[in-house]
Design a protein around this motif. Structure first.
Motif, mmCIF file in Angstrom:
data_model
loop_
_atom_site.group_PDB
_atom_site.id
_atom_site.type_symbol
_atom_site.label_atom_id
_atom_site.label_comp_id
_atom_site.label_asym_id
_atom_site.label_seq_id
_atom_site.Cartn_x
_atom_site.Cartn_y
_atom_site.Cartn_z
ATOM 1 N N GLY A 39 13.578 18.283 33.705
ATOM 2 C CA GLY A 39 12.938 17.862 32.463
ATOM 3 C C GLY A 39 13.894 17.758 31.302
ATOM 4 O O GLY A 39 13.486 17.496 30.174
ATOM 5 N N TYR A 40 15.191 17.952 31.576
ATOM 6 C CA TYR A 40 16.180 17.975 30.489
ATOM 7 C C TYR A 40 16.425 16.596 29.897
ATOM 8 O O TYR A 40 16.514 16.425 28.684
ATOM 9 N N ILE A 41 16.580 15.604 30.771
ATOM 10 C CA ILE A 41 16.817 14.234 30.312
ATOM 11 C C ILE A 41 16.098 13.288 31.265
ATOM 12 O O ILE A 41 15.986 13.565 32.459
ATOM 13 N N SER A 42 15.599 12.194 30.739
ATOM 14 C CA SER A 42 14.794 11.261 31.529
ATOM 15 C C SER A 42 15.665 10.216 32.228
ATOM 16 O O SER A 42 16.695 9.784 31.678
ATOM 17 N N PRO A 43 15.249 9.765 33.414
ATOM 18 C CA PRO A 43 15.928 8.632 34.051
ATOM 19 C C PRO A 43 15.884 7.370 33.194
ATOM 20 O O PRO A 43 16.688 6.453 33.412
ATOM 21 N N ALA A 44 14.958 7.311 32.228
ATOM 22 C CA ALA A 44 14.927 6.168 31.319
ATOM 23 C C ALA A 44 16.167 6.125 30.430
ATOM 24 O O ALA A 44 16.459 5.099 29.814
#
Length: 206
Positions: free
Chosen positions: A150-155
Motif C-alpha cells: 500500500g506504499y505506492i500505487s502501480p499507477a
C-alpha cells in the motif's frame, strides 16, 4: 549528428512522480511510466552466462530485500518468511536471489546493479517488491510479479506487462507514501497472501 538531451534531477525526495510532502508522507502524482532501456556489454553477458550455467534459462530472479533507509524502507517489507514459502511452493522452477543472501536456496553474488541486470536478462522474469529490479525487468522486457502493498500505487511506478499486487485505499489514491514505519502499509502487506504470489508466479512462468 546531434543528440537531444534532457537534464534530470534525482536524489533524496526528488522524483518526477513526487508532487510534494505532507509531514512524513510523500504525495504522489500519476506518472505515465514507460520502460527504460538497459544495454549490457558482451563481457557482462558472458559473466552472467557463467554464473547461471547450472540453471540454464529456466529460473526466476527473486528479490526479498528492501532498502532500509528512505524510499519507504520497512513499508515495502512483505516478510522474509513469506518469500521463503513462495520459493518452496513453486517447485516447477528455480529461484535465484542476487546481491546478498537472505533466503535458503539458489544464490548468485552480484557486486553491481549491472551484474544483477545481466542475470535478470537471462531469466524468465522477476519476483519481488517495487524497486530498482522491477524497473530493470521492464527495461529488459521481462515479465514480473511485483508486491506493491500500500506504499505506492502501480499507477505511479507500475508497468502494464507486470502482475502488480496492490492494496488500494480511498484515503491514499496513489499510495500511502509514509517514509517512516507505518501501520497502514504493514496491514496492506499482510493482505497480500503467499497463495496470491504463488499463483501469479505460476501464471508468469506458464
Amino acid at each position: 549528428m546531434t543528440l537531444d538531451c534532457a537534464a534530470l534531477r534525482n536524489g533524496p525526495s526528488v522524483r518526477q512522480y513526487y508532487s510534494g510532502m505532507e509531514g512524513n508522507r510523500i504525495i504522489y502524482r500519476k506518472w505515465d511510466i514507460a520502460p527504460g532501456e538497459i544495454v549490457l556489454t558482451d563481457e557482462e553477458r558472458a559473466w552472467a552466462a557463467d554464473e547461471t550455467a547450472e540453471f540454464g534459462t529456466r529460473f526466476v530472479v527473486v528479490e526479498p530485500k528492501y532498502k532500509a533507509a528512505g524510499g519507504g524502507g520497512q513499508n515495502k517489507d512483505w516478510g522474509r518468511r513469506k518469500w521463503q514459502e513462495v520459493v518452496e511452493s513453486v517447485y516447477e522452477i528455480s529461484f535465484v536471489e542476487l546481491g546478498s543472501r537472505s533466503l535458503a536456496g539458489e544464490f548468485v553474488y552480484t557486486s553491481t546493479f549491472r551484474h544483477a541486470c545481466a542475470i535478470l536478462e537471462r531469466s524468465i522474469g522477476y519476483v519481488g517488491h517495487e524497486g530498482g529490479l522491477h524497473h530493470a525487468a521492464a527495461a529488459l522486457g521481462k515479465p514480473a510479479v511485483v508486491v506493491f502493498g500500500g506504499y505506492i500505487s502501480p499507477a505511479v511506478t507500475g508497468y502494464d506487462g507486470h502482475r502488480n499486487l496492490y492494496v488500494p485505499d480511498a484515503r491514499y489514491p496513489l499510495g500511502c507514501g509514509t517514509v517512516t514505519p507505518c501501520e497502514h502499509c504493514r496491514e496492506s502487506m499482510s493482505k497480500i497472501t503467499v497463495e496470491q504470489v504463488v499463483n501469479a508466479v505460476r501464471e508468469m512462468i506458464a
